[in-house]
Scaffold this active site. Structure first.
Site, short mmCIF file in Angstrom:
data_model
loop_
_atom_site.label_atom_id
_atom_site.label_comp_id
_atom_site.label_asym_id
_atom_site.label_seq_id
_atom_site.Cartn_x
_atom_site.Cartn_y
_atom_site.Cartn_z
N ASP A 45 0.86 -1.17 0.00
CA ASP A 45 0.00 0.00 0.00
C ASP A 45 0.91 1.24 0.00
O ASP A 45 2.13 1.15 0.23
CB ASP A 45 -0.97 -0.02 1.19
C1 NOJ Z 1 -4.12 3.88 -0.02
C2 NOJ Z 1 -5.27 2.96 0.14
O1 NOJ Z 1 -5.21 2.31 1.38
C3 NOJ Z 1 -5.38 1.91 -0.95
O2 NOJ Z 1 -6.60 1.22 -0.81
C4 NOJ Z 1 -5.27 2.54 -2.30
O3 NOJ Z 1 -5.41 1.56 -3.30
C5 NOJ Z 1 -3.94 3.25 -2.39
N1 NOJ Z 1 -3.88 4.28 -1.38
C6 NOJ Z 1 -3.70 3.85 -3.77
O4 NOJ Z 1 -4.51 4.91 -3.99
#
Ligand code: NOJ
Length: 740
Positions: free
Chosen positions: A289
């Site tokens: 993430d």
């Molecule tokens: C953080 C989020 O937790 C995740 O779900 C997302 O896909 C990513 N950012 C990318 O935007």
């Protein structure tokens, strides 16, 4: 015929067949071998820097443009992926650099959060789950994929398959609720919808199962918070939707932000490698993430960036999103033998494998001429309206106040949410636009053009005072019926949007109370990304519709239901508590040694609130009535490895056609470990005409009846099972099954 002539004839025949039918397509395993060989060739040619470049994903600009400083990196083969860069022309421009100007011509993979639609926005995922309609949900994901791929996006960071038992956690909006079975069904539907059978197709994208794992169990519902979960609960509650995604062929996983049992999820070899690769044989890649690799320092398991990179890559995180520690420290880690070349090569291999499966080496560009026709087409918009209506849950309907007649003289429509385009589409809206969204006020006006609509906004959603109260009461007094729209703004759920209260924010409840006091019939329409505590409304207002954030067509979809063109058939995918203090409250809890008993103080309950939910999991009404009867088993006894057919009759005993979701639950009565009082094991949404009766059938076998015993082996234990069927997790009929 002479044998020689015979062989000649056969050969000629074969030539004719091949000429007419074309070359025989390679089998799946030939294709896979071919991909692995092409990867081997590339790996032999790649420098370490180029390998590390494939492991890097960087963020584009929020508007979809690539960042100018990334172009040179792409040219040098030092960047394999971006997120947020989108639009056919923009992605092509970047791709051209990768494919024409970089040494090895390895295409980029463009990722984006296509969560519940790309431009055509469907209900938030929690709402989609409330449809209990995997076919509709698969279709929504397929439409999102078609639009996204047309815009040059190859890869969606969805589905989010995190189980959530705590509605304070704002990201409950993005998942399928509290139940592992429903979660698994929805995970499968979404993966299939996004990927189809072959995500190299020009209308599909590769999906991501996220956030691996237990992110939804954040302590106190506070986003990014710690989790601590037993292996049994992980395997029985949190893993199943991820496993379903793997079984459906999901191409990628995202490692979560949270720590789990003392180890951050982005540095956890047990979940990332032992379970995912070892047990489940997942052969796609894992992306971290956003900066979760770097955050290992904050977690306190890495002293610096180098440590963090080592921990993450050795645990099984293949691609690093946004932080750049693999790139920065990869060479040192390798020379110091803290990371092996094999580990780096494996990570590169997994990423290249998905790029090959996406067909990017053969067809790297989006077709710029197709983009605008594919996006927000009238068919896509119609599908959003249909799923929007199917996701709506009728929570209460005293004296059949709903549906409303289309020829009412006047309707008061009250509340800021009734006419707020931006809130209709919820959080994570891809490339969705508020100006595309139909508000409820617009939907009502379109549905009932001859009715006088008295609209009063009142105060804003977070209204601290009673602005507009008098005006709203006056509007209600002048109208035949008042529709009050209350709930949360779109930003109150989703990422980093946890709340400590589940009450309707601001003074919206005062608005409802004042209008209810006016004596006019009142319909409350809820819009929210999480279960809310609405005891007063539930006790006092005659009609309540839960509409979540229903997407681009929200207003039309809700009006379809309010006026009876669609008979609501959605069911709650998550328990509605009476108050936040009951959280976590979920239907599949254990019995305890002292199950709640009204007459006995020393049982498991509260002094100041009932232990029961406001509305249970699986709950939802219809404008017609259904009877569920005659629960039958194909056998009363089975062996542990056997299976049984369960069937039950459902009859529409009311006066309108409608949908019922027939739900099947089990309870393992006595086992070596404590078992939930109920576990959902099957459901079917059926449409029945008035008077129509149907027998619905399910199968229960080892997968459904099994448990993890004290030594964590998955087995079916002999003994008695309660088998239950009904229209929600509480109104159930039951019978017994013996496993011997
Ligand atoms: C953080 C989020 O937790 C995740 O779900 C997302 O896909 C990513 N950012 C990318 O935007």
């Amino acid at each position: 015929m002479h044998p020689k002539n015979f062989i000649r004839c056969l050969f000629i025949l074969l030539v004719i067949v091949v000429t007419l039918t074309g070359p025989i397509p390679p089998t799946q395993s030939q294709r896979a071998n071919n991909i692995e060989q092409r990867i081997n060739l590339l790996l032999r040619k790649m420098t370490l820097a180029e390998k590390l470049g494939q492991l890097q994903q960087l963020d584009g600009e929020a508007n979809g443009n690539a960042r100018p400083e990334h172009l040179e990196m792409v040219r040098k083969g030092l960047l394999g992926s971006t997120l947020n860069v989108r639009g056919a022309a923009r992605t092509n421009q970047l791709q051209r650099i990768a494919v024409n100007e970089s040494r090895l011509k390895i295409p980029m993979i463009f990722g984006f959060d296509v969560i519940h639609g790309y431009r055509t926005v469907f209900p938030i995922p929690l709402g989609e789950a409330a449809s209990w309609d995997p076919v509709g949900v698969e279709r929504a994901a397929a439409i999102a994929a078609r639009e996204a791929r047309a815009a040059g996006v190859h890869w969606t960071f969805a589905p989010m398959v995190d189980i959530a038992r705590d509605p304070r956690w704002g990201r409950i909006a993005e998942g399928s609720g509290e139940d592992p079975y429903l979660g698994a069904v929805m995970a499968r539907a979404r993966v299939r919808g996004f990927q189809g059978n072959d995500y190299s197709a020009s209308d599909r994208v590769v999906a991501t199962a996220k956030h691996w794992v237990a992110y939804g169990a954040a302590e106190a519902g506070r986003d990014y918070n710690t989790t601590d979960i037993s292996e049994r609960t992980l395997r029985e509650i949190y893993f199943p939707p991820f496993k379903a995604a793997v079984d459906a062929g999901v191409g990628t996983f995202m490692s979560a932000f949270n720590d789990l049992n003392g180890v951050p999820a982005s540095a956890n070899p047990y979940t990332l490698t032992t379970v995912l690769r070892g047990e489940w044989k997942f052969d796609g890649f894992v992306v971290s993430d956003y900066t979760s690799v770097e955050e290992l320092i904050n977690h306190g398991v890495a002293a610096n960036g180098k440590d963090a990179a080592r921990e993450a890559i050795n645990a099984g995180v293949d691609m690093e999103m946004v932080s750049r520690l693999y790139n920065k420290h990869g060479a040192d880690l390798l020379t110091q033998r803290q990371v092996s070349l094999n580990t780096i090569d494996e990570a590169v291999r997994r990423i290249l494998r998905i790029k090959f499966r996406l067909g990017l080496f053969d067809k790297p560009y989006a077709d710029e001429t197709r983009e605008s026709a594919a996006i927000f087409s009238s068919a896509n918009v119609a599908a959003a309206r249909e799923l929007g209506a199917r996701s709506i849950v009728l929570l209460k309907n005293d004296k059949q106040l709903l549906p409303l007649a289309k020829n009412l003289k006047s309707i008061a429509v009250i509340g800021a949410l009734a006419d707020s385009q931006k809130d209709m589409i919820g959080s994570w809206t891809g490339d969705g636009r508020s100006e595309d969204a139909v508000t409820l006020l617009q939907g009502i006006k379109a549905k009932s053009p001859q009715t006088r609509i008295n609209y009063v906004k009142g105060c804003d959603i977070e209204c601290p005072d009673a602005v507009g109260l008098e005006e709203a009461i006056a509007a209600a007094r002048e109208s035949d019926v008042a529709i009050i729209v209350v709930g949360e703004s779109a930003e109150m759920s989703g990422e980093a949007s946890s709340r400590n209260s589940l009450d309707v924010p601001g003074r919206q409840l005062d608005l409802v109370k004042a209008i209810q006091a006016s004596g006019k019939p009142v319909v409350v329409v809820l819009m929210n990304g999480r279960p809310l505590s609405i005891s007063w409304v539930a006790d006092n207002v005659p009609a309540i519709l839960e509409t979540w954030f229903a997407g681009s067509q929200a207003g039309n979809a809700i009006a379809d239901v309010l006026f009876g063109d669609v008979n609501p058939g959605g069911k709650l995918p998550v328990t509605f508590p009476r108050s936040v203090g009951q959280v976590p409250i979920y239907y599949n809890h254990m019995n305890t040694g002292r199950p709640p008993d009204e007459k006995n103080k020393y049982t498991s309950k509260y002094l100041d609130v009932s232990w029961t939910p406001q509305f249970p999991f699986g709950y939802g009404l219809s404008y017609t009535q259904f009877k569920i009867t005659n629960l039958q088993l194909s056998a009363q006894k089975i062996r542990p490895q056997g299976s049984v057919k369960v069937s039950v009759e459902v009859e529409n005993v009311g006066k309108r056609a409608g949908d019922e979701v027939v739900q099947l639950y089990i309870r393992d009565q006595t086992a070596s470990v404590t078992r939930p009082v109920k576990e959902l094991k099957g459901f079917q949404r059926v449409t029945l005409q008035p008077g129509e009766k149907r027998r619905v059938e399910f199968t229960l076998g080892p997968k459904e009846l099994g448990l993890y015993n004290r030594t964590m082996n998955f087995i079916v234990e002999p003994g008695e099972f309660k088998i239950m069927a009904g229209s929600n997790s509480e109104d159930l009929i039951e019978t017994k099954l013996e496993v011997y």
